[in-house]
Write a protein that holds these residues in place. Structure first.
Motif, short mmCIF file in Angstrom:
data_model
loop_
_atom_site.label_atom_id
_atom_site.label_comp_id
_atom_site.label_asym_id
_atom_site.label_seq_id
_atom_site.Cartn_x
_atom_site.Cartn_y
_atom_site.Cartn_z
N LEU A 107 -29.59 17.42 37.29
CA LEU A 107 -30.51 17.92 38.03
C LEU A 107 -30.19 19.37 38.76
O LEU A 107 -28.95 19.37 39.22
CB LEU A 107 -30.63 16.92 39.24
N LEU B 161 -26.97 23.24 40.53
CA LEU B 161 -26.56 21.87 40.02
C LEU B 161 -26.45 21.06 41.24
O LEU B 161 -25.74 21.30 42.06
CB LEU B 161 -25.39 21.90 39.25
N PHE B 162 -27.18 19.85 41.35
CA PHE B 162 -27.16 18.86 42.48
C PHE B 162 -26.21 17.68 41.97
O PHE B 162 -26.76 16.96 40.96
CB PHE B 162 -28.42 18.59 42.88
N ARG B 163 -25.13 17.55 42.68
CA ARG B 163 -24.17 16.45 42.30
C ARG B 163 -24.19 15.23 42.95
O ARG B 163 -23.67 14.24 42.81
CB ARG B 163 -22.83 17.14 42.27
N GLY B 164 -25.06 15.24 44.17
CA GLY B 164 -25.09 14.29 45.22
C GLY B 164 -23.63 14.07 45.92
O GLY B 164 -22.76 14.78 45.96
N THR B 165 -23.63 12.81 46.98
CA THR B 165 -22.41 13.21 47.84
C THR B 165 -21.29 12.64 47.20
O THR B 165 -20.33 13.11 47.63
CB THR B 165 -22.96 11.90 49.12
N ALA B 166 -21.29 11.54 46.27
CA ALA B 166 -20.01 11.47 45.70
C ALA B 166 -20.04 11.74 44.12
O ALA B 166 -18.93 11.43 43.53
CB ALA B 166 -19.65 9.87 45.91
N GLY B 167 -20.81 12.55 43.79
CA GLY B 167 -20.84 13.00 42.45
C GLY B 167 -21.54 12.28 41.39
O GLY B 167 -21.50 12.37 40.35
N THR B 168 -22.38 11.18 42.02
CA THR B 168 -22.91 10.25 41.27
C THR B 168 -24.61 10.26 41.02
O THR B 168 -25.08 9.44 40.81
CB THR B 168 -22.45 8.89 41.61
N SER B 169 -25.02 11.40 41.18
CA SER B 169 -26.40 11.67 41.21
C SER B 169 -26.75 11.66 39.70
O SER B 169 -25.89 11.54 38.99
CB SER B 169 -26.94 12.99 41.81
N GLY B 170 -28.12 11.40 39.50
CA GLY B 170 -28.61 11.34 38.06
C GLY B 170 -28.78 10.14 37.32
O GLY B 170 -28.76 10.20 36.16
N GLU B 171 -28.58 9.01 37.99
CA GLU B 171 -28.15 7.88 37.21
C GLU B 171 -29.63 7.23 37.13
O GLU B 171 -29.71 6.14 37.29
CB GLU B 171 -27.24 7.01 37.88
N LEU C 165 -31.79 21.66 41.14
CA LEU C 165 -32.65 21.80 42.15
C LEU C 165 -32.41 23.09 42.93
O LEU C 165 -31.37 23.53 43.42
CB LEU C 165 -32.33 20.52 43.19
N PRO D 227 -19.90 8.64 35.31
CA PRO D 227 -19.74 9.22 36.59
C PRO D 227 -18.24 9.67 37.16
O PRO D 227 -17.35 9.00 36.70
CB PRO D 227 -20.22 7.97 37.38
#
Lengths: 391, 391
Positions: free
Chosen positions: B230, B236-246, B232, B160
């Motif tokens: 991901l 590329l979807f990274r999430g709020t703090a860059g920790t998506s996809g765990e 979407l 991450p």
């Protein structure tokens, strides 16, 4: 706002006419974003980056078309502008297990009137639509408005939807297989946009609730069913076939209780309102969710445990969402959210227990718009689908 | 391609100069999308909707700047155009538990050369970067190119990341807490973009693999760790703090085996390569994943069971992703994917068992780019970050 395709049909792309339309859209976007707060021409100039003269011209054109209204201030740049009644009206309709809620609004997002009625669980869809149509007529009359002023209607249903058709729903059996979009458009006499109720809740909270300012918002409705709406990178994410957000059917325990979906140990089987009612049935056979919440607040240890267990499982599901999507905020709505901290405190514990350590401190809050969330989201959907550009 | 902000700095928005830049970008976007396939001027005219004369002018300007090369065809509109070496070069670097892979490419996406080396697990980050830098020098020399031609480098790490910093990683302990972006930029002498390796795999498969044509793509890397990238709505979807996809740390069984993350019963604890090695240790103490796969193919029932069990748990995790995100396709990469159908058949069973019935028939396939996925994704990242507009 409407699509590039529509603009391309009107003008050659890259032409001066296309540029003029693009600039009008920039001004309208500022006004839509402001909502009921008027903007000065100076604000519009700053936020669009357009020249002051260009903004003046566009505002004059839009005012002549009745799309905006202006109020004179100090000088031309001090004139305030907002979207006007002449831009048209919208309605939001939200169907639940045993209710329908209807709101009438204008393009600024102002709610001109709203109403909510109880429906029989399992009502035939035509009966539900007729009730909503009657309510809408009453709201229009109260606002001194005609149906012809309605530009679009947004409508929410607690079911997975594909191209307007209700795919399956244990919650709304009277709607399964129905093309809800076409039937509603026929009854209301205006274009209807259909959306899953949790998706609408997410839209509403992102625009007008605790989700404001967050690019990634998860709204979870915990009622008869459990479903999520996802705002990702500031857009509603619907998935490939429109069935995203089915958080209620995450398997938490593959040897757990049977779920009505045919799987076992789903989140919904632990956290939905029906489970709370079943667990408390011997003690409180006639009680609804709100009565069980009241009992918990009075110290009934069984009732307290019902929300604690529902919350722990809900939190496990929220940890799953957080591991995958890393949202900025998680908002909980639906009947079970009336329990407030009785539910959320254990949900936060469940989240912390199952989320990847150190990657998230996502806040979990009760939705700001409460039971109005899906209805307000339906208004947002209708406004977003309306092309405000004068013909 | 670069941002509106950059354009705004060059020109007043809504002006003729801004329009000219916007039109150049439209032409470049067509060429980027074509990649190594040249476009005729007629193709560009059709795909951009611009006037033929405008396209001719822009192509002439870009050719003069060396950004595109043209090959004469039948008439002006038959002239073919592609991105040229003069647009600059990019590199893609992919670090894994015990390898580094480097590719050199041009802006059309053509790979000019690539190499892969084994690294010691737990190598200090500086050693890894030096190895990559040496490999890049060799690739540049082989292509007759200079480092000064490099516009950007994309780099993947199995960890991450937040704003370039490696937040935690049991897989790459030598990198934890390091600002990988700054350190790599220093060593390579050019801007480096850092991204999680699974995110890069998703980018690569979406652009050049089995994810082509799908708006929503889930790429799952199953190796020493298990992580997902991901795509979407085509981003590329990274999430709020860059920790998506765990996805590796979804709790499948809260009474299950301890995971190195501090939780119990995580997907990673069931499906990562280390679990396969541990399960087979008594029978095949020296074997790596590929040897266990070979044993399974020869009919070793224990080895078969290892992949069956990993696949069932993987499928459970994929069902969770499918319930939440409704992807169009799921692609599996990483060491464990070398097992092919030995792993995927049971993964599909696990998916079907845990997904909400009737909402999805998402295909699950082995990633098309195999072990090259993250490296190719790093090239895509570098190309996407490069502004091709002549100064």
């Amino acid at each position: 706002m409407s699509s590039d395709a529509g603009d391309a049909a009107r003008t050659a792309p890259g032409s001066a006419a296309a540029l003029r339309i693009a600039n009008q859209r920039r001004v309208l976007a500022v006004l839509l974003d402001r909502g009921t707060q008027p903007a000065t021409q100076a604000d519009i100039t700053r936020e669009t980056g357009l020249a002051a003269g260009t903004v003046s011209t566009i505002v004059r054109e839009l005012a002549a078309a009745g799309v905006v209204s202006t109020v004179a201030g100090s000088g031309r740049r001090g004139t305030t502008v907002r979207l006007a009644r002449g831009a048209g009206l919208v309605a939001g309709v939200d169907f639940g297990h045993n209710h329908v809620a209807v709101a009438l609004g204008d393009m600024s997002g102002e709610v001109l009137g709203e109403d909510r009625r109880t429906l029989e669980p399992g009502h035939p869809y035509a009966e539900g639509l007729q009730a909503a149509s009657d309510m809408l007529d009453t709201l229009l009359a109260a606002a001194g408005a005609e149906r012809s002023e309605l530009r679009n209607i947004g409508m929410g249903l607690p079911a997975p939807l594909s191209d307007g058709v209700v795919m399956s729903s244990a919650i709304e059996p009277g709607w399964v297989g129905v093309n809800a979009r076409d039937e509603a458009s026929r009854v209301f006499g205006v274009d209807v946009l259909i959306e899953n109720d949790a998706n609408l809740g997410a839209l509403a909270e992102h625009r007008h609730g605790h989700g404001r300012g967050h690019a990634n918002v998860v709204f979870v409705k915990v009622s008869s069913g459990v479903g999520a709406g996802l705002i990702l990178d500031n857009q509603l994410f619907r998935g490939t076939a429109g069935t995203s957000g089915e958080i209620g059917h995450l398997t938490l325990n593959d040897q757990g209780p049977l779920c009505r979906c045919g799987s076992r140990g789903c989140l919904e089987a632990y956290a939905a309102s029906g489970t709370a009612l079943t667990m408390m049935h011997d003690q409180m056979p006639e009680a609804g969710v709100d009565e069980i919440i009241e009992a918990a607040k009075q110290g009934n240890v069984s009732a307290l445990r019902v929300f604690e267990d529902a919350g722990l499982h809900l939190g496990w599901g929220l940890a799953t969402v957080t591991n995958l999507l890393d949202p900025g905020v998680i908002l909980v709505g639906g009947d079970m959210s009336h329990a407030g901290e009785l539910l959320l405190e254990s949900a936060r514990l469940g989240l912390r227990r199952h989320v990847l350590a150190g990657t998230s401190t996502t806040p979990v809050l009760v939705a700001e718009l409460g039971d109005r969330a899906s209805m307000v989201g339906a208004l947002v959907l209708a406004i977003d689908a309306t092309d405000l550009l004068p013909a």
